[in-house]
Design an enzyme around this catalytic site. Structure first.
Site: not given
Ligand code: UD1
Length: 431
Positions: A22, A320, A412
């Site tokens: 996914k 995850d 999902r």
């Molecule tokens: C992706 C995965 C999700 C997984 C996560 C962490 C997808 C669609 N989803 O989510 O399944 O659980 O990686 O491995 O690929 N953060 C900030 N600011 C930002 C971006 C992130 O503070 O601009 C924080 C988030 O709130 C979170 C952490 O960083 O606490 C990790 O987020 P991130 O690695 O960006 O996860 P996603 O890409 O949203």
């Protein structure tokens, strides 16, 4: 709303094949916007999030044809004429924001609804936006939307490029930010380096896809990604196969660890979830790789051992897979502690698990698990995608009947979840 009914304590045995990832498919679909010609993606999972991304791309006037029986998705972005990702789709799926990078570099502007928080935490996108600024965009928020546009005066590119390469140091190795910035940088003028980048295998998959389109990109899967912008991508036809889903693989491994006898998980790549597999082994489960892409799992008769786990960005323990291993640890005698370091709200399922007889106490971002002998079936709720899968696993090992509600969260991200479990011998049906 559909739900699952599970009659627990059936032995799982046989083979299960893992679907396409996914978290790779969604980003590669977004990256396909960058191509001039037709893109054919294979091993695309037929799940709700992919259907939502299909809708997102359709609103941009991208043509898509999804052959769900064969998991082949054809994407023709040649008629794309919009740079706006609307609220009703971003609200449904946060990963919709991943169209921002490719749209920004292609059109020089993008308008995306602010995703807001979700069940597992606040989930900002500040790191994405800061990176866009480094590449020469300015951002402003209005009416719940983020508007980004190339700041022509500031960047002064020599050619047609809308963005200019830069050195970007991420505050945190966010996956989404790394991916959005990679997609923005591949058509920016000159060189970009993304430091403190996320290193997940899905990032490697995205880098490989972008290279197939003709991007110049090095270091995908390391913490420093180097990109040299090009002016055109994917002029001919592009054919690409999505990697298998490591989190689905981990979920089936956990199911087999709970109640399996020689379950072969095919298209499970040991190296992609090595730390998870090692923890399963440390607990005392019989688990071994059988060739490059199969993992064989059995629950032994001996007493299992508790372990401590801390979630971290890759190559750390994946957040995850935290809820599914918690279910396993809830029935392992002794004290296990899980520390959640990635999302602030990822223990919502614990109350439901305790209603099934588990003994778990939450202390800040730690879950203190006192293993019990047995879980007992109960009606429970799926709070989010991975918590929902954990509830199903709890139902498989529990005595009696478990009803899992709100399974739209599970749908999902898991293709044919209950059918795959049934093939292994689970007594699970949709009502
Ligand atoms: C992706 C995965 C999700 C997984 C996560 C962490 C997808 C669609 N989803 O989510 O399944 O659980 O990686 O491995 O690929 N953060 C900030 N600011 C930002 C971006 C992130 O503070 O601009 C924080 C988030 O709130 C979170 C952490 O960083 O606490 C990790 O987020 P991130 O690695 O960006 O996860 P996603 O890409 O949203």
């Amino acid at each position: 709303m559909p739900g699952y009914v599970i009659n627990g304590r059936k032995t799982l045995t046989g083979r299960v094949k893992i679907s396409g990832a996914k978290n790779s498919a969604l980003k590669i679909m977004a990256a396909a916007i960058l191509a001039d010609g037709l893109v054919t993606l294979r091993n695309v999972p037929d799940i709700e999030d992919v259907n939502t991304m299909v809708e997102v791309l359709r609103t941009l006037n991208v043509r898509l044809d999804f052959d769900k029986n064969n998991n082949i998705l054809e994407i023709d972005p040649s008629m794309i004429n919009s740079y706006e990702a609307p609220y009703e789709l971003v609200r449904k799926m946060r990963a919709s924001v991943l169209v921002a990078g490719p749209l920004l570099t292609k059109f020089g502007k993008v308008k995306v609804a602010i995703p807001g928080g979700c069940n597992i935490g606040a989930r900002q996108i500040d790191i994405h936006l800061k990176g866009f600024e480094e590449l020469g965009a300015k951002n402003y928020i209005e009416h719940g939307y983020i508007n980004c546009s190339a700041d022509i005066k500031k960047i002064k590119t020599s050619g047609k490029a809308n963005l200019k390469g830069a050195i970007i140091n991420l505050d945190f190795p966010s996956r989404g930010a790394t991916e959005n910035l990679m997609m923005a940088a591949v058509m920016a003028e000159g060189h970009t380096v993304i430091n403190n980048a996320a290193c997940e295998k899905e990032i490697v998959d995205l880098a490989n896809f972008l290279s197939t389109l003709g991007a110049e990109i090095e270091g995908g899967g390391t913490d420093s990604i180097k990109i040299t912008g090009v002016s055109k991508l994917g002029s001919g036809s592009t054919d690409y196969t999505i990697m298998p889903d490591s989190i689905e693989a981990g979920t089936f491994i956990a199911a087999a660890a709970l109640c399996g006898k020689k379950v072969e998980v095919q298209d499970a790549v040991w190296n992609n979830i090595e730390i998870f597999c090692q923890k399963i082994k440390e607990i005392g489960i019989d688990i071994s790789p059988a060739g490059g892409r199969t993992v064989v799992v059995s629950r032994p008769k001996k007493v299992l051992k508790p372990v401590n786990i801390s979630t971290l960005p890759y190559p750390g323990f994946p957040t995850d897979l935290q809820p599914v291993i918690a279910v396993l640890l809830s029935v392992v005698p002794g004290l296990s502690i899980i520390t959640e370091n990635v999302f602030e709200n990822r223990f919502m399922y614990v109350e439901e698990l305790n209603r099934m007889g588990a003994n778990i106490k939450i202390d800040g971002h730690h879950a203190v698990i006192n293993g019990v002998k047995m879980l007992s079936g109960a009606p429970v709720k799926a709070f989010d995608l991975r918590a929902g899968a954990a509830m199903v696993l709890a139902g498989l090992v529990a005595e009696g009947t478990t009803e899992v509600y709100d399974i739209q969260h599970i749908q999902r991200g898991y293709e044919n979840f209950h059918s795959k479990l049934r093939v292994l011998g689970a007594d699970i049906s949709v009502v």
